[in-house]
Enzyme design. Structure first.
Site, short mmCIF file in Angstrom:
data_model
loop_
_atom_site.label_atom_id
_atom_site.label_comp_id
_atom_site.label_asym_id
_atom_site.label_seq_id
_atom_site.Cartn_x
_atom_site.Cartn_y
_atom_site.Cartn_z
N GLY A 22 19.13 45.81 -55.60
CA GLY A 22 19.78 46.87 -54.83
C GLY A 22 18.99 47.30 -53.60
N LEU A 24 20.32 47.43 -50.54
CA LEU A 24 20.65 46.19 -49.81
C LEU A 24 20.25 46.24 -48.34
CD1 LEU A 24 24.21 45.37 -51.25
CD2 LEU A 24 21.96 44.78 -52.17
N HIS A 25 19.83 45.08 -47.85
CA HIS A 25 19.55 44.90 -46.43
C HIS A 25 20.16 43.57 -46.00
CE1 HIS A 25 16.53 42.10 -47.83
NE2 HIS A 25 15.96 43.05 -48.55
N GLY A 27 19.03 40.69 -45.58
CA GLY A 27 18.65 39.53 -46.39
C GLY A 27 19.63 39.34 -47.54
N HIS A 28 19.90 40.44 -48.26
CA HIS A 28 20.87 40.39 -49.36
C HIS A 28 22.27 40.03 -48.83
CE1 HIS A 28 18.00 43.62 -50.98
NE2 HIS A 28 17.89 42.66 -51.86
N GLN A 52 10.03 43.19 -65.29
CA GLN A 52 9.32 42.38 -64.30
C GLN A 52 8.33 43.19 -63.49
OE1 GLN A 52 13.13 41.32 -62.33
NE2 GLN A 52 12.01 41.56 -60.41
N GLY A 138 17.08 34.04 -52.29
CA GLY A 138 16.41 34.00 -50.99
C GLY A 138 15.10 33.23 -51.08
N LYS A 140 12.68 33.91 -49.36
CA LYS A 140 11.65 34.94 -49.18
C LYS A 140 10.78 35.00 -50.44
CE LYS A 140 10.11 39.35 -48.43
NZ LYS A 140 10.23 40.02 -49.68
N GLN A 144 9.76 32.50 -56.95
CA GLN A 144 10.86 32.89 -57.85
C GLN A 144 11.98 31.86 -57.79
OE1 GLN A 144 12.56 37.03 -58.24
NE2 GLN A 144 14.02 36.22 -56.77
P1 AMP Z 1 15.56 41.76 -54.51
O1 AMP Z 1 16.65 42.78 -54.45
O2 AMP Z 1 14.37 42.07 -53.66
O3 AMP Z 1 15.21 41.37 -55.94
O4 AMP Z 1 16.16 40.44 -53.86
C1 AMP Z 1 17.38 39.89 -54.30
C2 AMP Z 1 17.57 38.55 -53.64
O5 AMP Z 1 17.57 38.70 -52.22
C3 AMP Z 1 16.46 37.55 -53.97
O6 AMP Z 1 17.01 36.26 -54.16
C4 AMP Z 1 15.60 37.61 -52.73
O7 AMP Z 1 14.86 36.42 -52.49
C5 AMP Z 1 16.65 37.80 -51.66
N1 AMP Z 1 16.04 38.37 -50.44
C6 AMP Z 1 15.26 39.47 -50.34
N2 AMP Z 1 14.83 39.64 -49.07
C7 AMP Z 1 15.33 38.61 -48.35
C8 AMP Z 1 15.24 38.21 -46.99
N3 AMP Z 1 14.54 38.90 -46.10
N4 AMP Z 1 15.89 37.08 -46.59
C9 AMP Z 1 16.60 36.36 -47.49
N5 AMP Z 1 16.73 36.68 -48.80
C10 AMP Z 1 16.11 37.79 -49.23
#
Ligand code: AMP
Length: 285
Positions: A22, A24-25, A27-28, A52, A138, A140, A144
């Site tokens: 959550g 969200l930005h 990337g998400h 985690q 991602g 990123k 993982q």
């Molecule tokens: P998170 O909410 O941080 O657990 O991320 C959820 C998904 O979004 C994961 O697969 C991350 O790798 C991906 N993600 C997070 N930040 C970015 C980003 N800047 N660019 C691309 N994917 C991202």
């Protein structure tokens, strides 16, 4: 959620799944948009997974804005937003665990013991609940992505893992929900992470093959920044096996069909930031 997915599958829909924590930005959003392009239905999950997070990490203060997330998710093309509670995901007598060996010894795994086991266990559960045809991750979080891909391969999950490019801010900083923790000047200095990755890549392009020397130079540069409170690692690794690489000349990239992964984790103040770059070695050597 599982009943919905079963019925979507009966109707011959293709399910794309985007697991997130959550806040969200872009990337998400890029993952949701990619899933929407490839699949007829998209499920986004939002779950801040307690297992985690290690002791003293940011589980309690992890940023949340569910209403905003729902709007962003729907606008980007999500058909369903799945937001389970901790109690629903982990019953009192929960005992199971999924671990991918070796790939979790190194990099973030060695600084966050138990982290990837927590990730694999929750992602395995989410896959069994959302029953996707494809799941989007991602790059990123490169380690993982690799570990989840291995889990899916080794445990025969009937789905495809799709890795998606890192989305960055204008100054190159990788988007992350954790960037919210940074003060203005910390945020400005966070660009040092991507600067060092680019600088390392440029040195390699320029003909440097001794990666230990580049490692030392980059660690010195990072530690010299007054906003960087700790350098967890600045590593050169095989992008498939995560084997450490000290010299480009001496590593057989062709054997594993891999590239050079340059990956880094630092702390700026109390905030842990990660970034990486996969470098196409075939175009250099
Ligand atoms: P998170 O909410 O941080 O657990 O991320 C959820 C998904 O979004 C994961 O697969 C991350 O790798 C991906 N993600 C997070 N930040 C970015 C980003 N800047 N660019 C691309 N994917 C991202």
């Amino acid at each position: 959620m599982q009943d919905i997915s079963l019925s979507l599958r009966k109707q011959n829909e293709t399910i794309g799944f985007v697991p997130t924590m959550g806040y969200l930005h872009k990337g998400h959003i890029s993952l949701i948009e990619k899933a929407k392009k490839d699949c007829t239905k998209v499920i986004l999950s939002i779950f801040v997974n307690p297992t985690q997070f290690g002791k003293g990490e940011d589980y309690e203060k992890y940023p949340k804005d569910l209403n905003r997330d729902k709007i962003l998710a729907e606008t980007a093309g999500s058909d369903y937003v799945f937001v389970p509670s901790v109690g629903e995901m982990y019953a009192e007598n929960f005992k199971a665990s999924v671990k991918v060996k070796e790939l979790d010894f190194v990099m973030c795994g060695s600084f966050r013991p138990g982290h990837f086991e927590g990730v694999c266990t929750v992602v395995a559960k989410l896959f069994n609940i959302a029953l996707p045809h494809r799941a989007y991750f991602g790059l990123k979080d490169y380690q993982q992505y690799l570990i989840i891909k291995k889990m899916v391969e080794d445990l025969n999950f009937p789905l495809q893992i799709v890795g998606c490019p890192i989305i960055r801010e204008d100054d190159g900083v990788a988007m992350s929900s954790r960037n919210k923790y940074l003060s203005k000047s910390e945020r400005k200095n966070a660009a040092i992470l991507v600067e060092c990755l680019n600088q390392a890549a440029n040195l390699i392009k320029g003909g440097f093959t001794n990666l230990e020397d580049i490692h030392n130079t980059m660690c010195e540069k990072l530690s010299g920044n007054p906003y960087v409170s700790k350098v967890d690692y600045f590593d050169f690794r095989d992008s498939e096996t995560l084997e450490n690489i000290s010299s480009i000349d001496k590593h057989d990239f062709k054997r594993s069909g891999s590239n050079l992964l340059i990956a880094c984790a630092i702390r700026i103040g109390g905030t842990r930031l990660i970034d990486n770059m996969v470098f196409d070695i075939g175009r250099v050597t």
